[in-house]
Structure formats: structure tokens, C-alpha cells
Design a protein around this motif. Structure first.
Motif, PDB file in Angstrom:
ATOM      1  N   GLY A 316       0.822  -1.209   0.000  1.00 22.53           N
ATOM      2  CA  GLY A 316       0.000   0.000   0.000  1.00 22.53           C
ATOM      3  C   GLY A 316       0.854   1.257   0.000  1.00 22.53           C
ATOM      4  O   GLY A 316       0.522   2.253  -0.663  1.00 22.53           O
ATOM      5  N   ALA A 317       1.978   1.220   0.728  1.00 27.74           N
ATOM      6  CA  ALA A 317       2.879   2.376   0.764  1.00 27.74           C
ATOM      7  C   ALA A 317       3.461   2.669  -0.612  1.00 27.74           C
ATOM      8  O   ALA A 317       3.631   3.833  -1.004  1.00 27.74           O
ATOM      9  CB  ALA A 317       4.011   2.128   1.768  1.00 27.74           C
ATOM     10  N   VAL A 318       3.745   1.611  -1.375  1.00 24.32           N
ATOM     11  CA  VAL A 318       4.260   1.775  -2.736  1.00 24.32           C
ATOM     12  C   VAL A 318       3.252   2.529  -3.602  1.00 24.32           C
ATOM     13  O   VAL A 318       3.603   3.436  -4.364  1.00 24.32           O
ATOM     14  CB  VAL A 318       4.590   0.395  -3.353  1.00 24.32           C
ATOM     15  CG1 VAL A 318       4.644   0.474  -4.870  1.00 24.32           C
ATOM     16  CG2 VAL A 318       5.918  -0.123  -2.805  1.00 24.32           C
ATOM     17  N   GLN A 319       1.983   2.173  -3.493  1.00 21.53           N
ATOM     18  CA  GLN A 319       0.946   2.829  -4.308  1.00 21.53           C
ATOM     19  C   GLN A 319       0.845   4.316  -3.966  1.00 21.53           C
ATOM     20  O   GLN A 319       0.746   5.167  -4.855  1.00 21.53           O
ATOM     21  CB  GLN A 319      -0.406   2.134  -4.086  1.00 21.53           C
ATOM     22  CG  GLN A 319      -0.473   0.690  -4.542  1.00 21.53           C
ATOM     23  CD  GLN A 319      -0.417   0.540  -6.052  1.00 21.53           C
ATOM     24  OE1 GLN A 319      -0.709   1.475  -6.792  1.00 21.53           O
ATOM     25  NE2 GLN A 319      -0.031  -0.646  -6.515  1.00 21.53           N
ATOM     26  N   VAL A 320       0.867   4.639  -2.681  1.00 16.67           N
ATOM     27  CA  VAL A 320       0.755   6.038  -2.256  1.00 16.67           C
ATOM     28  C   VAL A 320       1.984   6.826  -2.729  1.00 16.67           C
ATOM     29  O   VAL A 320       1.862   7.955  -3.229  1.00 16.67           O
ATOM     30  CB  VAL A 320       0.615   6.133  -0.722  1.00 16.67           C
ATOM     31  CG1 VAL A 320       0.583   7.604  -0.279  1.00 16.67           C
ATOM     32  CG2 VAL A 320      -0.665   5.431  -0.264  1.00 16.67           C
ATOM     33  N   MET A 321       3.171   6.251  -2.580  1.00 15.30           N
ATOM     34  CA  MET A 321       4.395   6.934  -2.991  1.00 15.30           C
ATOM     35  C   MET A 321       4.409   7.179  -4.501  1.00 15.30           C
ATOM     36  O   MET A 321       4.829   8.242  -4.969  1.00 15.30           O
ATOM     37  CB  MET A 321       5.625   6.115  -2.595  1.00 15.30           C
ATOM     38  CG  MET A 321       5.978   6.152  -1.118  1.00 15.30           C
ATOM     39  SD  MET A 321       6.458   7.805  -0.533  1.00 15.30           S
ATOM     40  CE  MET A 321       7.786   8.229  -1.632  1.00 15.30           C
ATOM     41  N   TYR A 322       3.937   6.196  -5.268  1.00 19.75           N
ATOM     42  CA  TYR A 322       3.946   6.341  -6.729  1.00 19.75           C
ATOM     43  C   TYR A 322       3.033   7.492  -7.159  1.00 19.75           C
ATOM     44  O   TYR A 322       3.407   8.312  -8.003  1.00 19.75           O
ATOM     45  CB  TYR A 322       3.501   5.035  -7.377  1.00 19.75           C
ATOM     46  CG  TYR A 322       3.526   5.071  -8.894  1.00 19.75           C
ATOM     47  CD1 TYR A 322       4.731   5.203  -9.578  1.00 19.75           C
ATOM     48  CD2 TYR A 322       2.360   4.975  -9.628  1.00 19.75           C
ATOM     49  CE1 TYR A 322       4.768   5.234 -10.961  1.00 19.75           C
ATOM     50  CE2 TYR A 322       2.380   5.004 -11.022  1.00 19.75           C
ATOM     51  CZ  TYR A 322       3.587   5.137 -11.677  1.00 19.75           C
ATOM     52  OH  TYR A 322       3.621   5.176 -13.050  1.00 19.75           O
ATOM     53  N   ARG A 323       1.847   7.565  -6.578  1.00 19.71           N
ATOM     54  CA  ARG A 323       0.922   8.662  -6.926  1.00 19.71           C
ATOM     55  C   ARG A 323       1.529  10.015  -6.539  1.00 19.71           C
ATOM     56  O   ARG A 323       1.381  11.006  -7.263  1.00 19.71           O
ATOM     57  CB  ARG A 323      -0.428   8.462  -6.239  1.00 19.71           C
ATOM     58  CG  ARG A 323      -1.237   7.298  -6.794  1.00 19.71           C
ATOM     59  CD  ARG A 323      -2.687   7.378  -6.361  1.00 19.71           C
ATOM     60  NE  ARG A 323      -2.860   7.290  -4.935  1.00 19.71           N
ATOM     61  CZ  ARG A 323      -3.010   6.147  -4.267  1.00 19.71           C
ATOM     62  NH1 ARG A 323      -3.001   4.991  -4.919  1.00 19.71           N
ATOM     63  NH2 ARG A 323      -3.166   6.143  -2.961  1.00 19.71           N
ATOM     64  N   LEU A 324       2.222  10.045  -5.400  1.00 15.90           N
ATOM     65  CA  LEU A 324       2.847  11.296  -4.954  1.00 15.90           C
ATOM     66  C   LEU A 324       3.942  11.740  -5.929  1.00 15.90           C
ATOM     67  O   LEU A 324       4.042  12.926  -6.277  1.00 15.90           O
ATOM     68  CB  LEU A 324       3.441  11.093  -3.559  1.00 15.90           C
ATOM     69  CG  LEU A 324       4.131  12.311  -2.929  1.00 15.90           C
ATOM     70  CD1 LEU A 324       3.136  13.440  -2.714  1.00 15.90           C
ATOM     71  CD2 LEU A 324       4.794  11.928  -1.616  1.00 15.90           C
TER      72      LEU A 324
END
Length: 436
Positions: A316-324
């Protein structure tokens, strides 16, 4: 040359009731990407079918990096400014047009069911905004760089503007030098080297290529290595108002030489306005150029990443970081493409692969925030510490994540700029969207 293009404008009309299946099949046949053609009238940004296909590409496994934006070569400056304005304000898919009311109702129902309208609007806007800036900054021609500079100028993003212009001007100097050197045959070139202070043996050893010839290209590489320490290059890249004014004037002359007088006049006018502001004391306190503030709800997003990591939810952290990272593509030191900021779906799904992807994203975010240490010190420290821990974990367990080169320096940026001078070919299919 092996490039296959599916042009949606000429494709058979699909029924909205079959939209998910038909769009999935179409995108599945185009592994290289989806290109949305946007003209100055913003037609494709107002058509629901086009935006629905962008949504589907982002939402269903392709990722935002799969989406590209294409601009006609005659798009005026104000046209691109309008496109940026529309994306900055945010798209509202509910207001987009559709030829048949029944289709519009069905497509909007699909969007509400899949993600909700607010999330759908954000996904499409984010993907197209990132694609526009990546197109102009990293995958473009001189026209694109000039347009990107215009957008930075309009947004008062003076630091990235100065970095771009400094890189382009240095690249131009290198190309001028190589054109001059290549006007000599090998024998005359050796004589020129000797006249410049090199001995005959030095000319034969330092600048000999793999074929045994004294090479202008080898000499050019040596010159570029020496140039890095030159005081003039340091001044040009300095993050100051004075350097920016000088670079704008030189950039205008460069554009004039290429027959791009409309851009040249735009930058001359901007430089004159900035110089007048400084002379009047309106900009005297801002000699140092400050980095633009990151967007995308940075603090909240990084807090979310910290909480997910505490819960061992690295996926989940990967998804948030990618969008950021995508929402701040213009502030990164590298392109947001698969070679440097790969979408999460391209990484290995093993624990090591996910950790390696998260490390890569965190290092990119840490570099982006380096200019904002006073306001984001807590997040900067967290990103550095966690990236180091992830790196140690990956190293001890064998990296299976994406093999990428990340965080290019200014020299790396120049390499990317140089690469765009050469035509890029592909043997994979691409989907080209035009308003239907």
C-alpha cells in the motif's frame, strides 16, 4: 518499422454497455501505451469516451506511466497554457460530452461503481497532468523544452526553469563544438590538437577510438569532462535571479537561431519584466531562487506512507508513494517513466521486489524534498532512514525488484536532453486517442 498504431477515432463505435470489455480488449492489444491527442481547443479533454479510456488504463493495471499526451506541432503558447490550466483546475468527467445520452449515463454509472466520481476525476487529472509535463520536459524537442519553460515561467517556478535552460544551453555549446571539430579531416584535426598544446603522442593515445582513428567524438567527451569544473558553467547553473536573467537572454538568442522567434520574444519580454522588477526593488529580496512547493497533499501522503509501513503494508505504501511522485513529476531529477520511476505493477511482487520499489520511490522523494528541509525535516529524515533500511534488506536478501538507474545528476539530465535529439523507434503497439 514495426510500429503499430490503433487510432481510436477510426475504430468501430462501441456500445457503452460493453465498455469495460471493449476498452480492456483495445488496451490489451496496445502494450506500449495510450496517447491522448490534445489540441488547443481541449476537445479530447471534454469527451467522456476519451477520458473513460484514460481512467480504465490507469485503474486496471496499466498505471499512469502508460498514459502519454501528444500535442500538435502548431499548438500555440496560449493553447498549452490553456491545457495546463484545465488540468490544474481538475477535470470533471460528469461534465464531459458524449454523442449519446444513454452512453454518457452508462459510462458515468461505471465510474461511480468502480471508484466514485471524485476519485475518478483525480486519477484522470493526475495521469494527464503528469503525462503533459513528462512529455514537454523529458520526451520532447526544443519546442517542448521551450513550452515547458513557458509553463514554469507562468507558474513562477524559477528554479526548475533555470536548471532546464542551463542544461539546454550547455548542450547547444557541445553540439556547436562537435560541428566545428567534425569539419576537420583526421590529419588536420591532429595538427589542430598539436597547435592547442597536445603532443603528437598525446593526440594518438588520448583521443583514439576503437577503430584506431583520432576521433573528434573522443575529444568532445574529454572536453565535456573538463567543462564540469569551469567557472562559467557553475555560474550559469547557479540558483540565482542574476543567473536566470542571463540564461533567459541567451535562451532567446538560441531560439532565434532556430527560427522560433515567437518563443524568443516571449522570453525576452519576461526577462525585461523581471529585470524591471528587480531594479524597482520588487524582487531584490529574492536573489536566491527557491524550489517550488511539492503538491499532491505531500504531508498527508507521507504520513499515510509512514502509517502503512508501521503496519507492514509496504504494498500500500508503494501505491501512495507512486501517486505522490507522479503528481510532482516536474520537480523530480529524472523522468517519471518506466526506466527511472517504474509503475508498481512492473516490480516483482515478492517481498524483496516490493521493498526495492519502495526504496527507489523514497530516494526519489528524498531528493525532491532536499530543497525544503526547513518545512519537511521530519519527512526527509524518515525517507532517508527507511530507504537505508530497505536497501540493507534488499542487499541481504537478493534484489528482485526493478533494475533501474535513479536520481540522475545535472549531467544525467543533459544526457536525457541529448537523447531526445535522436529519433526514437518502437516495435510495440500504441493506442492513439482522438476526440470521437
Amino acid at each position: 518499422d514495426g510500429l503499430y498504431v490503433a487510432i481510436d477515432l477510426f475504430s468501430p463505435s462501441a456500445s457503452a454497455s460493453d465498455a469495460p470489455a471493449s476498452v480492456c480488449a483495445l488496451l490489451g492489444s496496445c502494450p506500449k501505451g495510450l496517447v491522448l491527442v490534445v489540441d488547443a481547443g481541449l476537445a479530447s479533454l471534454q469527451r467522456l469516451w476519451c477520458l473513460y479510456e484514460v481512467f480504465w488504463a490507469v485503474q486496471h493495471g496499466k498505471g499512469s506511466a502508460y498514459v502519454r499526451v501528444a500535442l500538435p506541432g502548431d499548438t500555440p503558447i496560449e493553447g498549452v497554457v490553456s491545457i495546463q490550466g484545465a488540468l490544474t483546475a481538475g477535470l470533471d468527467l460528469a461534465k464531459a460530452e458524449c454523442a449519446r445520452d444513454k452512453d454518457k449515463s452508462h459510462l458515468l454509472s461505471e465510474l461511480r461503481r468502480k471508484s466514485g466520481m471524485q476519485r475518478s476525476n483525480a486519477l484522470v487529472t493526475e495521469a494527464l497532468g503528469s503525462a503533459l509535463f513528462s512529455k514537454l520536459r523529458w520526451r520532447s524537442s526544443v519546442w517542448g523544452w521551450a513550452m515547458y519553460a513557458v509553463l514554469n515561467l507562468r507558474g513562477a517556478d524559477h528554479l526548475p526553469l533555470n536548471q532546464l535552460i542551463a542544461s539546454v544551453l550547455e548542450l547547444d555549446e557541445e553540439e556547436q563544438e562537435m560541428r566545428l571539430l567534425q569539419s576537420y579531416d583526421e590529419k588536420s584535426f591532429i595538427k589542430m590538437l598539436e597547435a592547442g598544446g597536445f603532443s603528437h603522442s598525446e593526440a594518438l593515445t588520448k583521443f583514439t577510438d576503437a577503430d584506431g582513428h583520432v576521433s573528434q567524438e573522443k575529444f568532445g567527451q574529454w572536453c565535456r569532462g573538463q567543462r564540469g569544473s569551469k567557472e562559467e558553467q557553475t555560474k550559469r547553473a547557479a540558483p540565482t535571479h542574476t543567473a536566470l536573467l542571463a540564461n533567459l537572454a541567451s535562451f532567446a538568442c538560441y531560439l532565434d537561431r532556430l527560427g522560433m522567434g515567437n518563443f524568443a520574444e516571449h522570453f525576452r519580454g519576461a526577462a525585461a519584466d523581471m529585470a524591471a522588477d528587480k531594479a524597482a526593488g520588487r524582487a531584490a529580496a529574492r536573489e536566491a531562487l527557491s524550489a517550488p512547493a511539492p503538491s499532491g497533499g505531500l504531508a498527508a501522503a507521507l504520513d499515510d506512507v509512514m502509517e502503512r509501513c508501521d503496519r507492514d503494508d509496504q504494498r500500500g505504501a508503494v501505491q501512495v508513494m507512486y501517486r505522490l511522485l507522479l503528481s510532482n513529476g516536474g520537480l523530480l531529477a529524472t523522468d517519471t517513466d518506466e526506466a527511472s520511476i517504474p509503475p508498481p505493477e512492473l516490480s516483482s511482487q515478492s517481498a524483496v521486489g516490493i521493498a526495492d520499489t519502495l526504496r527507489l520511490y523514497m530516494e526519489a522523494a528524498h531528493a525532491m524534498l532536499a530543497a525544503h528541509a526547513s518545512t519537511h525535516s521530519r519527512h526527509i529524515e524518515y525517507l532517508a532512514d527507511t530507504a537505508a533500511e530497505l536497501n540493507a534488506f534488499v542487499a541481504s536478501n537478493g534484489a528482485t525488484g526493478p533494475d533501474v538507474a535513479h536520481q540522475r545528476s545535472l549531467a544525467g539530465n543533459r544526457t536525457l536532453l541529448r537523447q531526445t535529439m535522436q529519433a526514437r523507434r518502437s516495435n510495440e503497439s500504441i493506442l492513439l486517442l482522438n476526440p470521437s
